[in-house]
Design an enzyme around this catalytic site. Structure first.
Site, PDB file in Angstrom:
ATOM      1  N   GLU A   8       1.195  -0.885  -5.110  1.00  0.00           N
ATOM      2  CA  GLU A   8       0.115   0.092  -5.227  1.00  0.00           C
ATOM      3  C   GLU A   8       0.794   1.455  -5.291  1.00  0.00           C
ATOM      4  O   GLU A   8       0.988   2.127  -4.292  1.00  0.00           O
ATOM      5  CB  GLU A   8      -0.853   0.011  -4.044  1.00  0.00           C
ATOM      6  CG  GLU A   8      -2.156   0.753  -4.312  1.00  0.00           C
ATOM      7  CD  GLU A   8      -2.349   2.062  -3.545  1.00  0.00           C
ATOM      8  OE1 GLU A   8      -3.253   2.823  -3.910  1.00  0.00           O
ATOM      9  OE2 GLU A   8      -1.608   2.338  -2.585  1.00  0.00           O
ATOM     10  N   ASP A  52       0.818  -1.212   0.000  1.00  0.00           N
ATOM     11  CA  ASP A  52       0.000   0.000   0.000  1.00  0.00           C
ATOM     12  C   ASP A  52       0.856   1.267   0.000  1.00  0.00           C
ATOM     13  O   ASP A  52       1.828   1.374   0.755  1.00  0.00           O
ATOM     14  CB  ASP A  52      -0.881  -0.035   1.262  1.00  0.00           C
ATOM     15  CG  ASP A  52      -1.823   1.138   1.337  1.00  0.00           C
ATOM     16  OD1 ASP A  52      -2.710   1.223   0.485  1.00  0.00           O
ATOM     17  OD2 ASP A  52      -1.654   1.977   2.242  1.00  0.00           O
TER      18      ASP A  52
END
Ligand code: GLC
Length: 631
Positions: free
Chosen positions: A328, A286
């Site tokens: 990501e 993330d």
């Protein structure tokens, strides 16, 4: 010019220290993997990143002993998976791969509810399931779970850690790989490390970026972007207990970790391996672009981020090589290829192709595929065992800014007004079919758009108008976008609910805990009643049937393997995207409101999506698509 990290010349792998008593076969396997390259990469990157820091040697020893200890405790089933994947490292490039992304509670209430719905996923052909954050989040607002309080506990509302491990195993037995978020840029402000920092523990204060006054923050702020400019302006938050400013790129309760501290690397690397040991096979890294801070820059995509990724990948390649790393990094396309690695070593196996996703939406609004064609033409060919993750929607907004470089126009493409596009999806134009909302955009600004794909494509409006033709067109638009995601080379991933044309969730407007966060518009609960009888809930039945048919066709098309060559053909009409995969497959996608005739370069072709259609030329209806196979 960006600074670069010089690799230590001639670095070789130091010996891998292994605990006595380790199973000799495992010890031999780990040593062989270590010596095959990853050991040298890890040693080099760790030394370059941290060699000059106090405590680096202790951190290095702690890293290796923790990793070896975790390898010793890794489930034999996962060791077997590691060995199997080593035989076929490109397994996820297969055209039979399909992803699905969802929140645990929105899909199944909890882990057991997800387990009970595995048959639904199998019925769709899903082989990779990304469950959005399920670890224990902070109480209250927690950015949809992305503010993690404890990486070793699950959210008790969803079940227990044993339930999660059991779910991972059940999924694996069903041919589905579990994916999970590894939130490594920040922790929640009530994570034990943050609590210790607040209590004055210098070791943990050094886990975060803490500044006594605004001097340094102000200098950084001059060149930093704003992620949530309306709900969380600025990148620093004053904390009363610390009596200092702490770096908070996202929400004030998400404290950025200081990755220049070797202890942070060790702690997060151990977190990664523990997560892998629980049966998670794909780690979504993330906000990976934000890990390293450098004054005078936007503090994204710094060279050290890539050094950290090479080090983490090396660790995975030795201690849990069945696991995939997924970047990501929602950044312009030109900054993406390094996330797969290069001459200095591999990094991630997968990365979201957000420019492709965003360009597809822009082209849909414009009825012109110039932007999409340009993005596809500029999309680099990836190395062996790497793939894009292609998608239509996800739990985040559609962030228009990744397209800023393309929006200025090029030799062949006119400039695109992203403000116009964002306005189109916010439904603020009379000619729009969309029911979205602006996300974090002050009047007329361009930031993001929220909304479920079905409503952005016009299904809600068509339903309200009771207009069957408008409905058929809206359905075609939704499937058109999924068609592009399935044909352009990557791992296509469905967003929960799109398969039954689930619309926006307006209920969040009335929830005081969520109404400030527009992304909840597209995080509805799965409608299982609709799923159980989709034909009674038009247009769910048609969407589901056509989507399943597309997945089934794709599965058998070697031309749609992620690594098969891709070429954008000249279509002679701006609303068409014509994509050749090898010389046996051509995808034709009409992004415009008028039917267009298309003639493939040579030979006779047939449409895989409509068995009755074959010949030398094809009429592609408005927002229609043909998947042409030669012969
Ligand atoms: C990622 C997530 C997003 C979250 C952010 C901060 O971009 O997708 O939902 O808000 O990271 O963790």
């Amino acid at each position: 010019m960006k600074p670069t990290i010089e690799p230590t010349p001639g670095a070789t792998a130091p010996p891998l220290p292994l605990p006595s008593g380790l199973d000799p076969a495992l010890a031999a396997t780990l040593t062989a993997r270590w010596e095959a390259g990853p050991g040298a990469v890890l040693a080099r990157e760790f030394t370059n990143l941290y060699g000059h820091r106090d405590g680096a040697a202790d951190a290095w020893n702690a890293l290796l002993s923790t990793a070896a200890g975790l390898a010793a405790r890794r489930d034999p089933e996962l060791h077997a998976l590691d060995a199997e994947r080593a035989q076929r490292p490109d397994w996820f490039l297969d055209p039979g791969m399909l992803g699905y992304s969802t929140y645990v509670d929105r899909f199944g209430g909890g882990f057991s509810g997800v387990t009970a719905r595995i048959d639904w996923l199998q019925g769709l052909g899903v082989r990779y399931l990304h469950l959005l954050p399920f670890l224990r989040p902070r109480d209250g607002d927690n950015d949809g779970g992305f503010a993690v309080s404890d990486y070793d506990e699950v959210d008790p509302r969803l079940g227990t850690m044993d339930d999660l491990v059991g779910l991972a195993r059940r999924l694996r037995a069903s041919g589905i790989s579990l994916g999970a978020d590894l939130v490594l840029n920040h922790t929640a402000d009530d994570h034990a490390w943050a609590v210790a920092a607040r209590a004055g523990d210098p070791r943990y204060r050094a886990f975060y970026h803490v500044y006594p006054d605004r001097e340094v923050p102000d200098r950084f702020e001059a060149t930093l972007p704003q992620i949530f400019p309306l709900t969380a302006p600025g990148n620093f938050t004053h904390d009363a207990a610390l009596d200092a400013w702490v770096w908070t790129t996202f929400y004030p309760f998400q404290w950025d970790l200081d990755w220049s501290n070797p202890d942070v690397f060790v702690a997060m690397a151990a977190t990664l391996l523990r997560t892998a040991n629980r049966g998670v096979e794909v780690l979504r890294l993330d906000s990976i672009a934000f890990l390293w801070k450098r004054q005078g820059t936007d503090c994204m995509n710094q060279p050290e981020v890539h050094a950290i990724l090479r080090a983490l990948r090396a660790l995975v390649d030795v201690f849990a090589p069945g696991v995939l790393l997924k970047a990501e990094a929602i950044v312009p396309m030109r900054d993406l290829p390094p996330y797969f690695g290069g001459a200095q070593g591999p990094e991630c196996h997968l990365a979201y192709h957000s420019s492709l996703m965003t360009a597809a939406w822009a082209s849909l609004a414009l009825g012109d595929t110039a932007m999409l064609r340009r993005v596809l033409r500029d999309t680099p060919t990836l190395g062996p065992c790497c793939s894009w993750l292609t998608y239509v929607r996800c739990h985040d907004d559609i962030g228009w800014k990744v397209l800023a470089p393309e929006a200025v126009g090029g030799d062949r493409e006119p400039p695109v007004d992203l403000g116009w596009v964002a306005g189109f999806y916010a439904g603020s134009r009379a000619d729009s079919f969309a029911d979205g909302r602006p996300f974090q955009s002050a009047d007329g600004g361009v930031h993001g758009t929220s909304g479920m794909a079905a409503d952005l494509c016009g299904i809600g409006r068509a339903q309200r108008a009771g207009d069957p033709r408008a409905m058929a067109e809206a359905v075609d638009r939704l499937l058109l976008l999924y068609g592009v995601a399935m044909c352009c080379g990557g791992l296509p991933t469905l967003y929960m609910g799109d398969e039954i044309a689930l619309g926006n969730d307006l209920a969040f407007d009335d929830d005081p805990g969520r109404r400030h966060e527009g992304r909840w518009l597209h995080r509805p609960a799965m409608d299982w009643e609709r799923a159980a009888d989709p034909h009674a809930h038009a247009p769910a039945g048609v969407v589901l049937a056509r989507l399943r048919a597309m997945v089934a066709v794709r599965r058998d098309q070697s031309a749609l393997h992620a690594a098969a060559p891709r070429r954008v053909l000249d279509a002679g009409n701006p609303s068409l995207l014509v994509l050749a995969r090898g010389d046996q497959f051509i995808g034709v996608f009409n992004f415009g409101p008028r039917a267009v005739r298309f003639a493939p370069p040579v030979d006779s072709w047939h449409d895989l999506l409509d068995a009755s259609v074959r010949g030398m030329s094809f009429v592609v209806r408005p927002w229609g698509q043909c998947w042409l196979e030669r012969g």
